[in-house]
Write an enzyme that holds these catalytic residues in place. Structure first.
Site, PDB file in Angstrom:
ATOM      1  N   THR A 190     -16.068 -10.750  -6.272  1.00  5.98           N
ATOM      2  CA  THR A 190     -16.002  -9.291  -6.297  1.00  5.98           C
ATOM      3  C   THR A 190     -16.297  -8.814  -4.880  1.00  5.98           C
ATOM      4  O   THR A 190     -17.411  -8.416  -4.559  1.00  5.98           O
ATOM      5  CB  THR A 190     -16.980  -8.703  -7.328  1.00  5.98           C
ATOM      6  OG1 THR A 190     -16.624  -9.181  -8.625  1.00  5.98           O
ATOM      7  CG2 THR A 190     -16.917  -7.183  -7.334  1.00  5.98           C
ATOM      8  N   ASP A 205       0.949  -3.885  -2.249  1.00  6.57           N
ATOM      9  CA  ASP A 205       0.645  -2.486  -2.528  1.00  6.57           C
ATOM     10  C   ASP A 205       1.855  -1.564  -2.497  1.00  6.57           C
ATOM     11  O   ASP A 205       1.708  -0.353  -2.333  1.00  6.57           O
ATOM     12  CB  ASP A 205      -0.411  -1.976  -1.544  1.00  6.57           C
ATOM     13  CG  ASP A 205      -1.795  -2.496  -1.890  1.00  6.57           C
ATOM     14  OD1 ASP A 205      -2.169  -2.440  -3.078  1.00  6.57           O
ATOM     15  OD2 ASP A 205      -2.488  -2.978  -0.981  1.00  6.57           O
ATOM     16  N   TRP A 249      -9.075   0.635 -11.956  1.00  6.24           N
ATOM     17  CA  TRP A 249      -7.722   0.094 -11.740  1.00  6.24           C
ATOM     18  C   TRP A 249      -7.242  -0.649 -12.982  1.00  6.24           C
ATOM     19  O   TRP A 249      -6.086  -0.505 -13.409  1.00  6.24           O
ATOM     20  CB  TRP A 249      -7.688  -0.852 -10.560  1.00  6.24           C
ATOM     21  CG  TRP A 249      -7.886  -0.334  -9.174  1.00  6.24           C
ATOM     22  CD1 TRP A 249      -8.582  -0.955  -8.173  1.00  6.24           C
ATOM     23  CD2 TRP A 249      -7.347   0.857  -8.561  1.00  6.24           C
ATOM     24  NE1 TRP A 249      -8.527  -0.232  -7.006  1.00  6.24           N
ATOM     25  CE2 TRP A 249      -7.774   0.880  -7.205  1.00  6.24           C
ATOM     26  CE3 TRP A 249      -6.556   1.899  -9.040  1.00  6.24           C
ATOM     27  CZ2 TRP A 249      -7.430   1.910  -6.333  1.00  6.24           C
ATOM     28  CZ3 TRP A 249      -6.226   2.935  -8.160  1.00  6.24           C
ATOM     29  CH2 TRP A 249      -6.650   2.928  -6.840  1.00  6.24           C
ATOM     30  N   ASP A 298      -6.638  -4.614  -8.367  1.00  2.43           N
ATOM     31  CA  ASP A 298      -5.849  -3.457  -7.931  1.00  2.43           C
ATOM     32  C   ASP A 298      -4.349  -3.668  -8.167  1.00  2.43           C
ATOM     33  O   ASP A 298      -3.597  -2.707  -8.349  1.00  2.43           O
ATOM     34  CB  ASP A 298      -6.044  -3.193  -6.433  1.00  2.43           C
ATOM     35  CG  ASP A 298      -7.480  -3.280  -5.959  1.00  2.43           C
ATOM     36  OD1 ASP A 298      -8.224  -4.139  -6.464  1.00  2.43           O
ATOM     37  OD2 ASP A 298      -7.854  -2.517  -5.043  1.00  2.43           O
ATOM     38  N   ARG A 315     -14.483   0.993  -9.021  1.00  2.77           N
ATOM     39  CA  ARG A 315     -13.062   1.294  -8.873  1.00  2.77           C
ATOM     40  C   ARG A 315     -12.199   0.178  -9.454  1.00  2.77           C
ATOM     41  O   ARG A 315     -11.117   0.431  -9.991  1.00  2.77           O
ATOM     42  CB  ARG A 315     -12.695   1.566  -7.414  1.00  2.77           C
ATOM     43  CG  ARG A 315     -11.317   2.211  -7.298  1.00  2.77           C
ATOM     44  CD  ARG A 315     -11.050   2.867  -5.948  1.00  2.77           C
ATOM     45  NE  ARG A 315     -11.000   1.928  -4.852  1.00  2.77           N
ATOM     46  CZ  ARG A 315     -11.953   1.785  -3.930  1.00  2.77           C
ATOM     47  NH1 ARG A 315     -13.054   2.526  -3.969  1.00  2.77           N
ATOM     48  NH2 ARG A 315     -11.832   0.905  -2.957  1.00  2.77           N
TER      49      ARG A 315
END
Length: 403
Positions: A240, A122, A256, A180, A252
């Site tokens: 998921t 991240d 992404w 993400d 979301r």
């Protein structure tokens, strides 16, 4: 690391051609919404100064619990740590309030240590949304070095056999990659432009190509997590984790992917990524479970639709992505994207989603959903909802200057 000069020429030519194509806009922003956006920026300025008073020196805002009135915070290692300084700086660019800039600089000094963090994927969220934003506003050698170090740290998580950057550390037999992670590739493209080292670019492209191959279903919805075999690159499992079910479309996650592949097209000019982004946008906007106001349920397949919780964070990310994608797509699609983003921003600017002054822990938006299956961050404000809401408003406002 070897410099690929021809690749750099392509990168710069691509950026120049896209920027040139964007000089004039066919879209006319609504005056009422522009006025709301200016009001939103003023509220957000005051809210974030209020939020700063609720934090201890080493704390980063994470969420706020309306039922208890308590602010939840994290340390700099939490994946959302970059959104607070990033939002402060984006708001500063709009309001020129020096108090926001001072608070951003204070917390950036705390965050800087994460440039060497090799245990998270991240770093795009953490470092590019923060130091990247700071460097755009006021370029400094120290910002550039922090971002380069962050890109180096992120690159250590790339496995060429799998063709992806590892997201979550787990047992040795697992190599977990989440959708993400598409959001963290922008940092790598920046690093290639700044250093001339094409290895960052190649990692980003390889990761995106592997994601198209394995994360997406035939209808262009995305799984959240793919578990690869680290030695062979074979797909072991598709899940998921933060959605309703493995085969459901977690809202979301779809946002992404839309945002990530829009960035991929911007950075490479490769039509495959534009097509992928268009397909994802089609899945979202044509979904029979998308409400008329375009604020999605936390999962498009949540069992209690239409009574399922909405997710303002997914809406904000989607709006920001659509306001970039509409610059690249064909006229018909672009118009649909722009209008959908307008609808989202209008709804998020309403009393239903926008907090009142000195409430909501200082956050701008209410009603986001973090991890519903885990029972965490449910129907609360979230830092990334605010960040992408501010970015989307920024992008919408920019159209007014290009008419």
């Amino acid at each position: 690391m070897k410099v690929n000069r021809s690749l750099l020429v392509v990168c710069f030519a691509t950026l120049f051609s896209i920027a040139s194509a964007q000089q004039k806009s066919p879209f006319k922003p609504q005056r009422a919404l522009l006025d709301s956006i200016q009001s939103n920026f003023k509220l957000a300025d005051d809210q974030y100064k209020y939020m700063a008073t609720l934090l201890q020196p080493e704390q980063f805002p994470k969420t706020f619990h309306p039922e208890t009135g308590k602010t939840e915070t994290s340390n700099s290692g939490w994946w959302c740590s970059g959104f607070y300084p990033g939002t402060l700086l984006k708001l500063y660019a709009q309001t020129h309030d020096e108090a926001l800039k001072a608070e951003a600089n204070r917390i950036l000094a705390v965050l800087a240590q994460e440039q060497y963090n090799t245990h998270t994927h991240d770093l795009g969220f953490m470092m590019y949304c923060s130091f990247g934003t700071a460097n755009q506003l006021e370029p400094k050698p120290e910002y550039k070095q922090i971002l380069i170090n962050s890109a180096k740290s992120l690159s250590t998580r790339f496995n060429p056999k799998v063709g992806c950057i590892k997201s979550w550390d787990s047992k040795p037999s697992d190599f977990l990659v989440i959708i993400d992670n598409m959001m963290n590739l922008e940092l790598l493209f920046w690093a290639t432009r700044e250093t001339g080292d094409s290895s960052y670019y190649k990692i980003a492209v390889t990761h995106a190509n592997t994601t198209i191959k394995n994360h997406y279903r035939a209808n262009y919805s995305s799984y959240h997590v793919i578990n690869y075999n680290a030695e062979t690159g074979a797909v072991q499992e598709k899940k998921t984790a933060q959605g309703f079910a493995n085969e459901s479309a977690w809202a979301r996650g779809q946002a992404w992917g839309l945002y990530g592949f829009t960035v991929m097209y911007r950075e490479t000019n490769d039509k495959r990524y534009l097509e992928q982004a268009d397909h994802i946008a089609g899945f979202i906007l044509n979904n029979p479970n998308l409400p008329a106001d375009k604020i999605p349920y936390w999962d498009y397949n949540a069992p209690n639709v239409p009574n399922a919780l909405r997710d303002a964070s997914a809406a904000a990310i989607t709006a920001s992505a659509l306001l970039e994608l509409c610059r690249y797509s064909d006229k018909s699609s672009a118009s649909k994207y722009f209008k959908a983003a307008e609808s989202i921003l209008t709804t998020l600017s309403s009393k239903t989603y926008k907090a009142q002054l000195q409430t909501n822990g200082g956050y701008i938006l209410q009603h986001s959903v973090g991890h519903f299956p885990a029972g965490t961050e449910i129907d609360v404000p979230l830092t990334y909802a605010d960040y992408y809401f501010v970015e989307a408003m920024e992008r919408y406002k920019a159209f007014a200057g290009k008419m």
